[in-house]
Each structure stands twice: as structure tokens, then as C-alpha cells.
Motif scaffolding. Structure first.
Motif, mmCIF file in Angstrom:
data_model
loop_
_atom_site.group_PDB
_atom_site.id
_atom_site.type_symbol
_atom_site.label_atom_id
_atom_site.label_comp_id
_atom_site.label_asym_id
_atom_site.label_seq_id
_atom_site.Cartn_x
_atom_site.Cartn_y
_atom_site.Cartn_z
ATOM 1 N N LEU A 8 0.842 -1.189 0.000
ATOM 2 C CA LEU A 8 0.000 0.000 0.000
ATOM 3 C C LEU A 8 0.878 1.239 0.000
ATOM 4 C CD1 LEU A 8 -2.142 -2.116 0.888
ATOM 5 C CD2 LEU A 8 -3.100 -0.353 2.380
ATOM 6 N N GLY A 9 0.527 2.196 -0.850
ATOM 7 C CA GLY A 9 1.172 3.482 -0.772
ATOM 8 C C GLY A 9 0.667 4.241 0.437
ATOM 9 N N ILE A 10 1.464 5.154 0.946
ATOM 10 C CA ILE A 10 1.054 5.929 2.116
ATOM 11 C C ILE A 10 1.810 7.244 2.147
ATOM 12 C CG2 ILE A 10 2.806 4.890 3.631
ATOM 13 C CD1 ILE A 10 0.687 5.016 5.891
ATOM 14 N N SER A 11 1.151 8.292 2.580
ATOM 15 C CA SER A 11 1.826 9.569 2.804
ATOM 16 C C SER A 11 2.827 9.390 3.940
ATOM 17 C CB SER A 11 0.811 10.654 3.159
ATOM 18 O OG SER A 11 -0.070 10.889 2.080
ATOM 19 N N ARG A 12 4.063 9.749 3.691
ATOM 20 C CA ARG A 12 5.154 9.428 4.628
ATOM 21 C C ARG A 12 4.925 9.948 6.040
ATOM 22 N NH1 ARG A 12 10.677 11.166 1.768
ATOM 23 N NH2 ARG A 12 11.428 10.943 3.929
ATOM 24 N N CYS A 13 4.282 11.094 6.169
ATOM 25 C CA CYS A 13 4.082 11.666 7.498
ATOM 26 C C CYS A 13 3.222 10.772 8.378
ATOM 27 C CB CYS A 13 3.456 13.060 7.393
ATOM 28 S SG CYS A 13 1.854 13.093 6.545
ATOM 29 N N LEU A 14 2.364 9.933 7.773
ATOM 30 C CA LEU A 14 1.482 9.057 8.539
ATOM 31 C C LEU A 14 2.241 7.912 9.187
ATOM 32 C CD1 LEU A 14 -1.564 8.896 6.100
ATOM 33 C CD2 LEU A 14 -1.262 10.368 8.104
ATOM 34 N N LEU A 15 3.460 7.653 8.721
ATOM 35 C CA LEU A 15 4.309 6.624 9.323
ATOM 36 C C LEU A 15 5.178 7.190 10.446
ATOM 37 C CD1 LEU A 15 5.486 4.663 6.150
ATOM 38 C CD2 LEU A 15 3.651 4.063 7.742
ATOM 39 N N GLY A 16 5.048 8.479 10.695
ATOM 40 C CA GLY A 16 5.846 9.111 11.744
ATOM 41 C C GLY A 16 7.099 9.790 11.246
ATOM 42 N N GLU A 17 7.274 9.851 9.939
ATOM 43 C CA GLU A 17 8.445 10.538 9.390
ATOM 44 C C GLU A 17 8.229 12.047 9.435
ATOM 45 O OE1 GLU A 17 10.230 9.004 5.830
ATOM 46 O OE2 GLU A 17 9.129 7.123 5.986
ATOM 47 N N GLN A 18 9.252 12.766 9.817
ATOM 48 C CA GLN A 18 9.143 14.217 10.027
ATOM 49 C C GLN A 18 9.342 14.958 8.701
ATOM 50 O OE1 GLN A 18 12.095 14.308 13.215
ATOM 51 N NE2 GLN A 18 10.458 14.778 14.669
ATOM 52 N N VAL A 19 8.321 14.892 7.879
ATOM 53 C CA VAL A 19 8.395 15.491 6.547
ATOM 54 C C VAL A 19 7.339 16.573 6.335
ATOM 55 C CG1 VAL A 19 9.443 13.468 5.462
ATOM 56 C CG2 VAL A 19 6.940 13.625 5.616
ATOM 57 N N ARG A 20 6.597 16.915 7.375
ATOM 58 C CA ARG A 20 5.568 17.945 7.247
ATOM 59 C C ARG A 20 6.228 19.311 7.023
ATOM 60 N NH1 ARG A 20 0.189 17.575 6.933
ATOM 61 N NH2 ARG A 20 -0.188 19.014 8.643
ATOM 62 N N PHE A 21 5.447 20.271 6.549
ATOM 63 C CA PHE A 21 5.999 21.603 6.265
ATOM 64 C C PHE A 21 6.624 22.227 7.509
ATOM 65 C CE2 PHE A 21 1.881 22.622 7.998
ATOM 66 C CZ PHE A 21 2.050 23.845 8.629
ATOM 67 N N ASP A 22 6.102 21.864 8.693
ATOM 68 C CA ASP A 22 6.636 22.431 9.939
ATOM 69 C C ASP A 22 7.701 21.542 10.575
ATOM 70 O OD1 ASP A 22 5.066 20.319 10.734
ATOM 71 O OD2 ASP A 22 3.734 21.479 12.035
ATOM 72 N N GLY A 23 8.126 20.506 9.855
ATOM 73 C CA GLY A 23 9.141 19.605 10.374
ATOM 74 C C GLY A 23 8.575 18.501 11.252
ATOM 75 N N LEU A 31 -2.542 2.650 11.508
ATOM 76 C CA LEU A 31 -1.842 2.296 10.283
ATOM 77 C C LEU A 31 -0.481 1.670 10.575
ATOM 78 C CD1 LEU A 31 -2.655 5.469 8.146
ATOM 79 C CD2 LEU A 31 -3.728 3.212 7.991
ATOM 80 N N THR A 32 0.261 2.226 11.507
ATOM 81 C CA THR A 32 1.612 1.730 11.764
ATOM 82 C C THR A 32 1.621 0.453 12.597
ATOM 83 O OG1 THR A 32 1.817 3.166 13.718
ATOM 84 C CG2 THR A 32 2.617 4.031 11.619
ATOM 85 N N ASP A 33 0.788 0.395 13.642
ATOM 86 C CA ASP A 33 0.880 -0.705 14.606
ATOM 87 C C ASP A 33 -0.082 -1.855 14.332
ATOM 88 O OD1 ASP A 33 2.607 1.077 15.716
ATOM 89 O OD2 ASP A 33 1.457 1.440 17.541
ATOM 90 N N VAL A 34 -1.188 -1.583 13.651
ATOM 91 C CA VAL A 34 -2.196 -2.624 13.423
ATOM 92 C C VAL A 34 -2.184 -3.087 11.963
ATOM 93 C CG1 VAL A 34 -4.628 -3.255 13.603
ATOM 94 C CG2 VAL A 34 -3.623 -1.687 15.277
ATOM 95 N N LEU A 35 -2.586 -2.198 11.067
ATOM 96 C CA LEU A 35 -2.628 -2.580 9.660
ATOM 97 C C LEU A 35 -1.230 -2.877 9.125
ATOM 98 C CD1 LEU A 35 -4.385 -3.040 7.186
ATOM 99 C CD2 LEU A 35 -4.188 -0.594 6.658
ATOM 100 N N GLY A 36 -0.235 -2.202 9.689
ATOM 101 C CA GLY A 36 1.146 -2.392 9.235
ATOM 102 C C GLY A 36 1.658 -3.811 9.374
#
Length: 317
Positions: A8-23, A31-36
Motif C-alpha cells: 500500500l502506498g502511504i503519505s510518509r508523514c502518517l508513518l511518523g516521518e518528520q516530513v511535514r511543512f513544519d518539520g 496504520l503503523t501498529d495494526v494494519l502495518g
């Protein structure tokens, strides 16, 4: 459940990666702990991949909601072309990894699937926009199930999305091993009750298509069936439609039940209909009798086990 990797594709920020505009990030625990545990994530952040950096100036969509531009709020810098270039390249990459679904970040000017704010020339917003990357993805892969993480907090929407993901993976597996008319008929047979729980109209339409398999070349049959199949599953299942399916299934072995067993099963179906118990309760009892009486036609129905039971998607009332 499947014969190949469920990616499954996923927006990286939903995995906990610090890629949002505000860091920051927007890690989603389900998504990370159950479906992952059941899927292989393919993370994407089109803004970072377009070289916009982290942190970066906040951006928004402006102009025509159907063809908006991606513009930095303070500086007014237009990043539309940069995002389009990386999107074109990324879609080619994603086609190669054979995705079965995509979870996007809601409200994002690049990844939001619906109701993304788009601003007119007077700076007034409306909620008619779609993120630039999300729009391109859906246009390129119209059958792949997509959803926003915010909507997955709704148990019914969550179940529908994950069910479609697993169904689409099974369809992909069928295509990959080589389509035959017989394989499509078999695929349709084991999905009949699942289809009926979503849409009687599509159920009948697909039934007519399968009845005419010899009028189509296998490849054309597969393309038409797959399109209608995914459209059918996008129609939301309801309690009333589930009750109808449960009663249909019961008809395959009700004559083998004694009066007490039949009354008990009809009682739990009625309780589900009235919202007193979740769907898993009548389903568990039905699956018990399917095994006891060895009802092969029902035992093979995907409706009984459309996704891993550990996800507990049918445990909500």
C-alpha cells in the motif's frame, strides 16, 4: 488471504516521518501498529521529493479547483511544475511495485483526496479541491482503493477500505497468473455474497457478465469484470444488506438445524439487525454450522473471511 505481497502506498508523514511543512509528522497508530502487520508500506511525500525541503513554507491550492496551482502562502512562489514533474516520475515507479491501495493525508494540498481548501483570486477558500499528487494518482490508477487517514477513524469506512484492498489484491493475483474464462467464473463465484452485501444492482450486472463469458476474449472479460467488481465494492454495505446475505446463507442449511438451533441463529441475526450485537456474532455462528455441515459452496465464500480476523473490523455495532 493473498498469494503475493500486499503493498500500500502511504503519505510518509502518517508513518511518523518528520516530513511535514513544519518539520513534524502525523503518525497514525492504527496504520503503523495494526494494519502495518499485514501490509508492506510504500511511503511517498511528493513535496519533499520535489525538493521543497523540511521544514518549508506552508503552501495551498489556488485558482480553479479542477486545475489548481500549488503556491507558497507568504512568498507566493509557484511550485506546481516541480510537483507535476516528481508526480509523473513517481507514478511510473508506483506502477512497477503493484500497489493494492493508498492511504493519503487529509487536507494536504498535495495528498488530500477530497474537500481540500482551494483559494480564489480574492483569497476566499472553498472545499472543492483535490491534492495535486492524489488527483494524478487516482487518474492513473482508477481501480486502486484510496482513502484518507482521517476517514479511517470511522469503523464502517475503515472496514470498507481494507476489504477493498484485500479484494483488489486477489483480483491482481488472478490477473498475474493468467486470465481464463473459467478463472473469472470461479473468482465471481466465491465473491457472490460479498458483492450482494454491497450492491444488488452490481451483483446482478456482474452475474450477467459472467453468464456471457464466451462472448468475450479473456483479457476483455477481465478488464470489464475488474472495473465493475471494484465499483461494486465501493458501494457501502449496510446492516439491511448484511441481514439479507445472512438469510441467504442460512437458506443453504436451515433444514439441517433443529428448532432450537434455528431459533438461536435467527435470534442473533435479529439482534444484529436491531443494532444490539456486531456482525461478527451471527457470522461466527453461521461459520460454525458451515463447518459442521460441510457446506462447501458457503465455506469458500470470501464474505465469511474477507480480511484477517485480527483486525476486528466486524466487531463494531
Amino acid at each position: 488471504m493473498t498469494t503475493s505481497a500486499l503493498r500500500l502506498g502511504i503519505s510518509r508523514c502518517l508513518l511518523g516521518e518528520q516530513v511535514r511543512f513544519d518539520g513534524g509528522h502525523k503518525r497514525d497508530q492504527f496504520l503503523t501498529d495494526v494494519l502495518g502487520r499485514y501490509v508492506e508500506w510504500v511511503p511517498v511525500c511528493p513535496e519533499v521529493e520535489a525538493g521543497l525541503g523540511t521544514p518549508r513554507e506552508a503552501m495551498r491550492l489556488v485558482g480553479d479547483p479542477q486545475r489548481p496551482r500549488l503556491v507558497s502562502i507568504k512568498s507566493g512562489q509557484d511550485h506546481t511544475r516541480a510537483l507535476e514533474v516528481v508526480t509523473d516520475r513517481r507514478l511510473v515507479d508506483l506502477e512497477a511495485v503493484d500497489l493494492s491501495g493508498f492511504v493519503f493525508k487529509k487536507d494536504s494540498p498535495s495528498c488530500g483526496v477530497e474537500r481540500v481548501r482551494t483559494y480564489n483570486e480574492h483569497g476566499m477558500p472553498n472545499r472543492k479541491g483535490v491534492g495535486l499528487f492524489a488527483r494524478a494518482f487516482v487518474g492513473r490508477f482508477p481501480l486502486i482503493p484510496v482513502e484518507e487517514e482521517g476517514r479511517l477513524s470511522d469503523p464502517l469506512l475503515r472496514e470498507n477500505f481494507i476489504e477493498r484492498v484485500f479484494c483488489y489484491r486477489r483480483w491482481q493475483d488472478l490477473i498475474h497468473v493468467g486470465v481464463t474464462r473459467q478463472a473469472v467464473v470461479r473468482f465471481h463465484t466465491i465473491h457472490k455474497y460479498l458483492l450482494l452485501a454491497h450492491s444488488a444492482q452490481y451483483y446482478r450486472q456482474l452475474g450477467r457478465l459472467v453468464a456471457q463469458v464466451h462472448e468475450y476474449r479473456p483479457k476483455d472479460l477481465a478488464l470489464r469484470y475488474g472495473e465493475l467488481f471494484m465499483q461494486a465494492l465501493a458501494v457501502r454495505a449496510t446492516v439491511r444488506k448484511h441481514v439479507n446475505v445472512l438469510q441467504h446463507i442460512l437458506g443453504h442449511f436451515k433444514d439441517r438445524l433443529d428448532a432450537q438451533e434455528k431459533a438461536e441463529l435467527l435470534g442473533v441475526i435479529a439482534d444484529y439487525h436491531q443494532g444490539l450485537t456486531p456482525l461478527i456474532v451471527p457470522l461466527t455462528l453461521i461459520k460454525h454450522y458451515v463447518q459442521v455441515f460441510d457446506v462447501e459452496y458457503i465455506r469458500d465464500q470470501v464474505y465469511l473471511n474477507p480480511h484477517p480476523k485480527e483486525l476486528m473490523l466486524r466487531n463494531h455495532v
